[in-house]
Design an enzyme around this catalytic site. Structure first.
Site, short mmCIF file in Angstrom:
data_model
loop_
_atom_site.label_atom_id
_atom_site.label_comp_id
_atom_site.label_asym_id
_atom_site.label_seq_id
_atom_site.Cartn_x
_atom_site.Cartn_y
_atom_site.Cartn_z
CE1 TYR A 22 9.77 15.76 -11.49
CE2 TYR A 22 8.27 17.54 -12.05
CZ TYR A 22 8.53 16.20 -11.91
OH TYR A 22 7.55 15.29 -12.16
CD GLU A 29 12.88 12.55 -12.90
OE1 GLU A 29 13.83 12.36 -13.68
OE2 GLU A 29 11.68 12.40 -13.22
CG ASP A 40 4.99 -1.85 6.88
OD1 ASP A 40 5.08 -0.73 7.42
OD2 ASP A 40 4.13 -2.12 6.01
CB THR A 73 3.44 5.78 6.85
OG1 THR A 73 3.09 5.42 8.18
CG2 THR A 73 2.84 4.78 5.87
CE LYS A 101 -0.48 4.47 8.14
NZ LYS A 101 -0.48 3.06 7.72
NE ARG A 128 -2.23 10.73 3.85
CZ ARG A 128 -2.77 10.28 4.98
NH1 ARG A 128 -3.06 11.10 5.97
NH2 ARG A 128 -3.01 8.99 5.13
C1 LIG Z 1 -0.57 2.49 6.49
C2 LIG Z 1 0.28 1.32 6.19
C3 LIG Z 1 0.93 1.19 4.97
C4 LIG Z 1 0.60 2.01 3.74
O1 LIG Z 1 0.68 3.31 3.80
P1 LIG Z 1 -0.04 4.23 2.71
O2 LIG Z 1 0.63 5.50 2.96
O3 LIG Z 1 -1.50 4.21 3.04
O4 LIG Z 1 0.24 3.66 1.36
C5 LIG Z 1 1.82 0.15 4.80
N1 LIG Z 1 2.03 -0.74 5.78
C6 LIG Z 1 1.40 -0.66 6.96
C7 LIG Z 1 1.67 -1.68 8.00
C8 LIG Z 1 0.49 0.36 7.20
O5 LIG Z 1 -0.14 0.41 8.36
#
Ligand SMILES: *Cc1c(COP(=O)(O)O)cnc(C)c1O
Length: 436
Positions: A65, A67, A211, A237, A240, A246
């Protein structure tokens, strides 16, 4: 007691320990490993992590932990955790060329929520690409926090080209005066012009949030333009195209560092997932290599090859093709839907997902598109020439969508083909050695 054959087949001590305690979960993991080996994974948001990333994800940093932030924790015993988080941050800053990185968001959606908390107050206006056009839920969709806490305005794509129309975005921004503008998406096959978005944001006094969840790996590899220095905040993220665990990160300049950190903790989250942070650090180290640069370029080359091979077989593609890692087959003019198509492909071991196409006339749960991407197949070492074969199988399945026999025959061919491409992070790989 002698090991059973299945126990003997387990390669590592922690896998064996799992089997001893919980054979049901161990069996499901083994079955998923086999499935991920024997199918062609074309979901553009999925990938195969390396054995190194997997090892860090499954490490004892899950025990801790912590925080707070490095050197400012609310718990004792952070000697090593602090070093892990500092390494992850330093690597993120170096790879993306930013002054500050927060590596604690639990996933992409919480990262976007924290980004909003950092620069918006409830009731402020936020603008993003609409979900049916390839935007993300967290960019202002009505059932999401972003559409509930804020006054959300959604921009659409050009009805002819299915591309971002910057004039349209500028007009909407001038009219609605958003405090923050999101760019980036989940199902947009073209490049983002971050500099143009920043000019629009500046004109109306908005913060630009890029994003890059889908394209972060391409950005790191130099295969997609970088949002740095154009966007004041970059969210992504890590699981991907970036091929990490994750998780998520928020990148920004020193000016917004405090606001971003405070938004993640204590506003939104408690203790960070330190095992994930460790694995993010590993993934960022991998992403800084020449091999990863080649990987990112190959993803794009493969996507372009897959798009060309499908177009040559008469499939309409949203925007006519792709510049990145994904493409959308537009089945608006076909008697079957994207869902019918994706389900038939799945029965053949070709795993994609159904998706809306821009201005879809069908319903979101049974839309006209199939979304496909090349990050995972490229991680297995597939090259442009293999995309021709994948397109041929896709065509066979879609042209014989009701023919269980034909589909079963494709599934067998796919399984055999997959044996030639070992899966990172999975030791079986049809009896071959792991790639990494
Ligand atoms: C996948 C994705 C997210 C969210 O990710 P999670 O890990 O599924 O919450 C946010 N923005 C975009 C553009 C994404 O492709």
């Amino acid at each position: 007691m002698a090991d059973s054959p299945s126990k003997a087949a387990c390669p590592c001590p922690h896998t064996r320990a799992l089997r001893d305690v919980d054979s049901e979960i161990a069996d499901l993991i083994a079955a998923e490993e086999r499935y991920e080996c024997d199918t062609i994974r074309l979901i553009p948001s999925e990938n195969y992590v390396s054995m190194a990333v997997l090892a860090a994800t499954g490490s004892i940093f899950a025990n801790k932990y912590s925080e707070g932030y490095a050197s400012k924790r609310y718990y004792e015993g952070q000697v090593y955790v602090d070093q892990v988080e500092k390494l992850a941050i330093a690597r993120a800053c170096a790879l993306f060329g930013v002054e500050h990185a927060n590596v604690q968001p639990y996933s992409g959606s919480p990262a976007n929520m924290a980004a909003c908390f950092a620069v918006l107050r409830p009731g402020d206006t936020v603008m993003g690409l609409g979900l049916p056009f390839g935007g993300h839920l967290t960019h202002g969709w009505n059932v999401n926090f972003s559409g509930m806490l804020y006054r959300a305005v959604q921009y659409e794509l050009d009805p002819e080209t299915h591309r971002i129309d910057l004039d349209r975005v500028r007009d909407a921004a001038r009219r609605e005066r958003p405090k923050a503008i999101f760019c980036g998406g989940t199902a947009y096959p073209r490049l983002w012009d971050f500099a143009a978005f920043r000019a629009i944001a500046d004109e109306v006094g908005a913060v630009l949030i890029a994003d890059i969840a889908h394209v972060a790996g391409l950005v790191a590899a130099g295969a997609h333009p970088s949002p740095v220095p154009h966007a004041q905040i970059v969210t992504t993220t890590t699981h991907k195209t970036l091929r990490g665990p994750r998780g998520a990160m928020i990148l920004c300049g020193a000016d917004l560092a405090k606001a971003v950190d405070r938004a993640v903790f204590p506003t939104l989250q408690g203790g960070p997932h330190n095992h994930t942070t460790a694995a993010i650090a590993v993934a960022l180290k991998e992403a800084a290599t020449p091999e990863f640069r080649a990987y990112g370029r190959q993803i794009v080359a493969n996507a372009k090859a897959l798009a060309a091979a499908l177009a040559a077989r008469g499939y309409r593609l949203v925007s006519g093709g792709t510049d990145n890692h994904l493409l959308l087959i537009d089945l608006s003019d076909r008697p079957y839907t994207g869902k019918d198509g994706a389900q038939a492909l799945s029965r053949a071991g070709l795993i994609g997902n159904y998706n809306t196409v821009p201005f879809d006339k069908r319903k979101p749960f049974n839309p006209s598109g199939i979304r496909l991407g090349t990050p995972a197949v490229t991680s297995r070492g597939m090259q442009t020439e293999h995309m021709e074969q994948i397109a041929a199988w896709i065509d066979t399945v879609l042209a014989n969508i009701e023919d269980a026999g034909r589909i079963a025959a494709v599934k067998e061919e796919v399984r055999e083909f997959c044996g030639g491409f070992p899966t990172p992070g999975i030791l079986i790989g049809n009896g071959r050695k792991p790639r990494s």
